[in-house]
Design an enzyme around this catalytic site. Structure first.
Site, PDB file in Angstrom:
ATOM      1  N   GLY A  53       0.853  -1.188   0.000  1.00  0.00           N
ATOM      2  CA  GLY A  53       0.000   0.000   0.000  1.00  0.00           C
ATOM      3  C   GLY A  53       0.877   1.221   0.000  1.00  0.00           C
ATOM      4  N   CYS A  80       5.479  -5.892   1.638  1.00  0.00           N
ATOM      5  CA  CYS A  80       5.741  -4.448   1.655  1.00  0.00           C
ATOM      6  C   CYS A  80       5.014  -3.787   2.841  1.00  0.00           C
ATOM      7  CB  CYS A  80       5.332  -3.843   0.313  1.00  0.00           C
ATOM      8  SG  CYS A  80       5.943  -2.174   0.088  1.00  0.00           S
ATOM      9  N   TYR A  81       3.991  -2.971   2.601  1.00  0.00           N
ATOM     10  CA  TYR A  81       3.228  -2.395   3.714  1.00  0.00           C
ATOM     11  C   TYR A  81       2.703  -3.511   4.607  1.00  0.00           C
ATOM     12  CZ  TYR A  81      -0.087   0.723   6.117  1.00  0.00           C
ATOM     13  OH  TYR A  81      -0.759   1.454   7.058  1.00  0.00           O
ATOM     14  N   HIS A 167       8.120  -7.391  -3.396  1.00  0.00           N
ATOM     15  CA  HIS A 167       6.820  -7.794  -3.960  1.00  0.00           C
ATOM     16  C   HIS A 167       6.932  -9.110  -4.735  1.00  0.00           C
ATOM     17  CE1 HIS A 167       4.522  -4.075  -3.190  1.00  0.00           C
ATOM     18  NE2 HIS A 167       5.719  -3.501  -3.241  1.00  0.00           N
ATOM     19  N   GLU A 169       4.575 -10.809  -5.853  1.00  0.00           N
ATOM     20  CA  GLU A 169       3.498 -10.933  -6.844  1.00  0.00           C
ATOM     21  C   GLU A 169       3.877 -10.340  -8.193  1.00  0.00           C
ATOM     22  OE1 GLU A 169       3.720  -8.686  -4.527  1.00  0.00           O
ATOM     23  OE2 GLU A 169       2.463  -6.916  -4.833  1.00  0.00           O
ATOM     24  N   ASP A 225     -17.487  -8.861 -21.764  1.00  0.00           N
ATOM     25  CA  ASP A 225     -17.834  -8.814 -20.344  1.00  0.00           C
ATOM     26  C   ASP A 225     -19.336  -8.996 -20.104  1.00  0.00           C
ATOM     27  OD1 ASP A 225     -15.166  -8.268 -20.171  1.00  0.00           O
ATOM     28  OD2 ASP A 225     -15.428  -6.114 -19.915  1.00  0.00           O
ATOM     29  N   LYS A 372      -9.225  -9.490 -17.354  1.00  0.00           N
ATOM     30  CA  LYS A 372      -9.834  -9.815 -18.655  1.00  0.00           C
ATOM     31  C   LYS A 372      -9.575 -11.261 -19.077  1.00  0.00           C
ATOM     32  CE  LYS A 372     -12.047  -7.875 -22.126  1.00  0.00           C
ATOM     33  NZ  LYS A 372     -13.117  -6.879 -21.951  1.00  0.00           N
TER      34      LYS A 372
END
Ligand code: XMP
Length: 527
Positions: A53, A80-81, A167, A169, A225, A372
């Site tokens: 964050g 991280c945060y 991070h 991710e 969508d 997506k």
């Protein structure tokens, strides 16, 4: 179903963590960071991940978490945060490092670590921070460091608490996926058993339990969508779903028929095809201003849509819910969700829709957690045909913004026919690339491609006769997100075929040009 809950502290791409977990076949969902521990426990997760964050943990309005989260007895992983809030909450100290770290950094392992198991002692990770942990809480050990950041990762294996300043991710963290696997399968003992079919089952359950025996309305545009939401709700509630397809007459050739075919033959829903072509033509008559055209088309859509809802109510079928194909990137783009708060999302979407006086619907947005490509996979698993699942982006105002100047029936006819040729040739070109590379969006495949009709004529010669007819502009771009784009480097032979086919097959066109402008400075569309 085993589930990992991600507490979102306002990370720009918080969903990316949930996404990476799902990629490893474990279901994951994102929730606001301040959700009470009891509510989290009620979701029955197998583990918790704390996202990054932008705030500093000591800032006055810094996002907090319920400290009882650490007493649930669940494994927790913080990034991280997430590492900093874990340290601060459990009695450690977070401080400013002399210099921030932004971008690639090298960490060195300083102690054995279950999280870093099977990864090199020195490796590249992605950092983005100024604050960092200065003193770990009691019971924690530091497991890796960089020259700038003494606590690049820490863990308390006894309580199954793990955290990294970097991070995992992000793809730039070379062994990020391995670390996440270590946590999910090594530490938490989860099974990689979640699949698209499980997802469909749980989304169907969610829709059913929310809707009960009420009526849901959905605006189908023919795009990916809304079609996937339509297919999902069809599976969940069948005829309780009314799909409204407002035909403004500005769709591409063959498209209205395709939408109708799928939602009448394949899915058993209440399908309403609103033939509004003439009303739109009248409203747009003589209007050359692109923004006015957009406004007219958007406003009229809701007019048509609410008319159907009203008719349903009058017929004893009042509509309680409005289903929408909002996907996660829409929420990011609209900036609606800052800390994962669901309420703010709904509010902002409501604000975008001009509900008439006295009309109110509850929103259902079953895809708002997904990216997506996940939505496409879901569409395929629900049985939607490839031509819908892999449809290129198409603007809501349709061909009206690809006809420069006022829309007329004659121009519309020319554009539809020319566009059909462009699509046929470039669909085939993309299919050839897909066969060669195995990737739908390989480096040179076209992401969006269409014809544009400018408001001019030029001189030509056909047979022995001079002609004075319209040109067609071919636009084909490579992009991943439409924020930037480059013109597609199409083989001359493909361009040549498009040109000769358009001139031969589309009456009223005597010239074809190719737009070689990237974005920026050009936009993808011409209006
Ligand atoms: P531009 O032309 O801004 O387009 O580079 C970026 C992407 O957005 C699409 N686009 C629209 N989509 N309503 C829409 O729903 C619109 O008014 C609109 N204008 C552009 C465009 O097709 C491209 O994918």
């Amino acid at each position: 179903m085993q589930k990992v809950v991600v507490l979102d502290f306002g990370a720009q791409y918080g969903q990316l963590i949930a996404r990476r977990v799902r990629d490893l076949n474990v279901y994951s969902e994102i929730v606001p960071c301040d959700m009470p521990a009891a509510d989290i426990a009620a979701m029955e997760p197998s583990a918790i991940i704390l996202s990054g964050g932008p705030a500093s943990v000591y800032a006055p309005d810094a996002p907090e978490l319920d400290p009882a989260v650490f007493d649930l007895g669940l494994p927790v992983l913080g990034f991280c945060y997430g590492q900093q809030i874990m340290a601060k909450t459990l009695g450690g100290v977070v401080g400013h490092t002399e210099v921030g770290e932004y971008g690639p950094a090298t960490i060195t392992r300083v102690a054995p670590s279950r999280l870093l198991d099977g990864t090199p002692a020195e490796q590249t990770v992605w950092m983005s921070h100024r604050d960092s942990v200065a003193m770990v809480p009691d019971g924690f050990v530091i497991t890796s460091s960089t020259g700038v950041c003494p606590v690049a990762s820490m863990e308390c294996a006894e309580r199954n608490l793990y955290a990294t300043q970097f991070h995992p991710e992000v793809r730039h963290t070379t062994y990020g996926t391995q670390m996440l696997s270590n946590f999910l399968f090594g530490v938490c003992g989860l099974e990689p058993s979640w699949s698209m079919d499980n997802l469909i089952d749980s989304l169907v359950d969610d829709v059913r339990s929310k809707v009960g025996d009420q009526r849901v309305i959905l605006g189908l545009s023919g795009g990916v969508d809304s079609s996937v939401v339509g297919a999902l709700c069809a599976k969940a509630i069948g005829k309780q779903l009314t799909c409204v397809f407002v035909n403004h007459g500005l769709l591409r050739k063959g498209e209205p028929e395709e939408v109708e075919e799928v939602f009448t033959k394949q899915f058993d829903v209440d399908f309403v095809h609103v033939h509004a072509e003439e009303r739109y033509a009248k409203l747009l008559e003589g209007e050359a201003n692109p923004e006015r055209k957009r406004q007219i088309i958007g406003t009229q859509f809701w007019e048509e849509f609410f008319t159907v809802a009203q008719r349903l109510a009058e017929g004893g079928n009042p509509v309680k819910f409005l289903a929408q194909g909002t996907i996660y990137p829409d929420i990011i783009e609209s900036g609606a969700r800052k800390t994962g708060g669901k309420a703010s999302t709904i509010k902002s979407h409501h604000n975008l829709i001009p509900f008439p006086e006295g009309v109110s619907f509850e929103l259902i947005e079953p895809l708002d957690h997904f990216f997506k490509d996940e939505v496409r996979a879901l569409g395929t698993a629900l049985g939607l045909p490839d031509y819908i699942v892999w449809r290129q982006p198409f603007p809501g105002p349709g061909l009206a913004v690809r006809i420069i100047g006022a829309v007329t029936p004659e121009k519309l006819e020319i554009l539809k026919n020319a566009d059909a040729v462009v699509r046929e040739e470039l669909d085939a070109y993309n299919a050839r690339l897909f066969e060669e590379t195995g990737e739908r969006n390989s480096e040179h495949s076209c992401w969006q491609y269409f014809a544009v009709l400018p408001d001019i004529k030029s001189v030509g010669v056909m047979g022995d006769e001079r002609t004075y007819q319209r040109p067609i502009i071919v636009r084909a771009v490579e992009s991943t997100d439409a924020m930037t784009a480059d013109w597609a480097k199409l083989p001359y032979e493909v361009l040549g075929r498009i040109s000769s086919r358009i001139v031969a097959e589309v009456p009223g066109v005597n010239r074809v040009v190719y737009d070689v402008t990237p974005k920026p400075p050009g936009t993808v569309e011409w209006e």
